[in-house]
Design a protein around this motif. Sequence first.
Motif: not given
Length: 218
Positions: A53-57
Motif C-alpha cells: 500500500a505504501f509503494w502504491s501511494a
Amino acid sequence: MTGFAELWQVGDAVTRSVALLLLLMSVSAWVVILWKGWLLARARRSIARAVPAFWSAANLEEGRAALQNFDQDDVVLPLLDAATASAASNTLEASGRRESRLTRRLRDALHAVLQRLQFGQVLLASIGSVAPFVGLFGTVWGIYHALVTMTAGGSLSIEKIAGPVGEALIMTAAGLAVAIPAVLAYNIFGKRIGVCEAELEGFAHDLREMLDSTEATQ
C-alpha cells in the motif's frame, strides 16, 4: 494424574517446590506462546498489507496515510517516521552526512521493532533448556526421599521400590512436557521473526534509496 497426586502427598518440601516450579514454567511458556503467536500473525499480516500500500501511494503523505491504515501493530510505520524525522541542530546526529544519518535512524528503528517482536524468545529458550533438568532433579530427589523413607521403615524389596520410583519418574515426564512445547515454539517463532526481519530490512533499504534519489533530484 493419580501418580502425581500420590507423589505430591508423600513428597517433601523439595519435591513440591520442583513441581510448583515446573507448573510456573509451563504457565509462563504457554502465556508467551499464545501471545507471541497472536503478535507475529498480526505483524506478518500488517507487513504484507502495509508495504504494498505504501509503494502504491503517489507521495510520502499518501504513503504515510496508507501505513497508518494497514499497519495496526506499528512494525512498518516507525521506519518511515525515523527516515523522515528531522535532526535537531547543533547535535552530533545533525553533523554527519545525510546518508549516514538516514542509515543510522533506519537501523535504530529496525532494531527497536525487532526487539519488540523477539520479546519472550529468551524465556522460551530458557524454559526449553532448563525444564528437563528440573524434572530430572525432581525424579532423583523423589527416589532418594522414597528410599530413605522405606529404609527407615524396615527391609527393602523390589515391590516396595517399584511404586515410589515409578511415581518419581513422573517428574522427568513433566519436565519434558514443559520443555518440548517451549522448544518447538522458539524454533517456529524464530523462523517467523526472521521472515519479518527480512521484509522490514528490504523495506528500509528501498525507502533509503528512494529518499536518497529524491534528495538528489531536488
